[in-house]
Write a protein that holds these residues in place. Structure first.
Motif, PDB file in Angstrom:
ATOM      1  N   TYR A 193     -20.410  -5.491 -15.425  1.00 36.49           N
ATOM      2  CA  TYR A 193     -21.481  -5.132 -14.506  1.00 36.49           C
ATOM      3  C   TYR A 193     -22.519  -4.219 -15.143  1.00 36.49           C
ATOM      4  CZ  TYR A 193     -18.219  -7.318 -11.437  1.00 36.49           C
ATOM      5  OH  TYR A 193     -17.372  -8.229 -10.882  1.00 36.49           O
ATOM      6  N   HIS A 226     -31.584  -4.326 -14.527  1.00 39.13           N
ATOM      7  CA  HIS A 226     -32.327  -3.837 -13.367  1.00 39.13           C
ATOM      8  C   HIS A 226     -33.001  -2.494 -13.647  1.00 39.13           C
ATOM      9  CE1 HIS A 226     -30.295  -7.058 -11.275  1.00 39.13           C
ATOM     10  NE2 HIS A 226     -31.126  -6.867 -10.275  1.00 39.13           N
ATOM     11  N   TYR A 266     -25.699  -6.005 -15.871  1.00 36.67           N
ATOM     12  CA  TYR A 266     -26.477  -6.224 -14.661  1.00 36.67           C
ATOM     13  C   TYR A 266     -27.348  -5.004 -14.371  1.00 36.67           C
ATOM     14  CZ  TYR A 266     -27.421  -6.574  -9.654  1.00 36.67           C
ATOM     15  OH  TYR A 266     -28.031  -6.591  -8.432  1.00 36.67           O
ATOM     16  N   TRP A 267     -26.736  -3.834 -14.397  1.00 41.08           N
ATOM     17  CA  TRP A 267     -27.491  -2.622 -14.083  1.00 41.08           C
ATOM     18  C   TRP A 267     -28.500  -2.304 -15.152  1.00 41.08           C
ATOM     19  CZ3 TRP A 267     -28.193  -1.137  -9.517  1.00 41.08           C
ATOM     20  CH2 TRP A 267     -27.208  -1.381  -8.551  1.00 41.08           C
TER      21      TRP A 267
END
Length: 106
Positions: free
Chosen positions: A82, A89, A85-86
């Motif tokens: 994850y 972003h 993903y962060w």
């Protein structure tokens, strides 16, 4: 019980947070959770020991608790999926803020 079940409980996470700052005696850990009794804190510490997140060593009449870094590997591995993903972003947010800042007349 596995590592994820162990850290799902807020009081256990509070104990881990306290141990992140360094070794603590059982009494010091009980003081970090004033809403729990000493036996309840002991049960939480036992769970954390059993899943490999905490280790304990005797020091005369006291018990000293410490984090086991290798116990956190499973959680770190899971979170690794994850992080990408962060990161993507956060990079997009940084670009957006930079663009917004350039467009704003100050």
């Amino acid at each position: 019980m596995d590592v994820f079940e162990a850290v799902a409980e807020p009081s256990r996470r509070a104990l881990l947070d306290a141990l992140a700052a360094g070794e603590r005696t059982a009494g010091e850990l009980v003081a970090t959770l004033p809403n729990l009794t000493q036996p309840a804190v002991s049960r939480h510490l036992r769970v954390l020991r059993e899943v490999g997140l905490v280790e304990v060593r005797p020091d005369a009449q006291r018990r000293i608790y410490a984090l086991r870094a290798d116990g956190l590997v499973e959680i770190d591995r899971w979170l690794g999926r994850y992080r990408r993903y962060w990161a993507a972003h956060l990079d997009a947010l940084e670009r957006h803020l930079a663009d917004t800042h350039r467009k704003d007349p100050e």
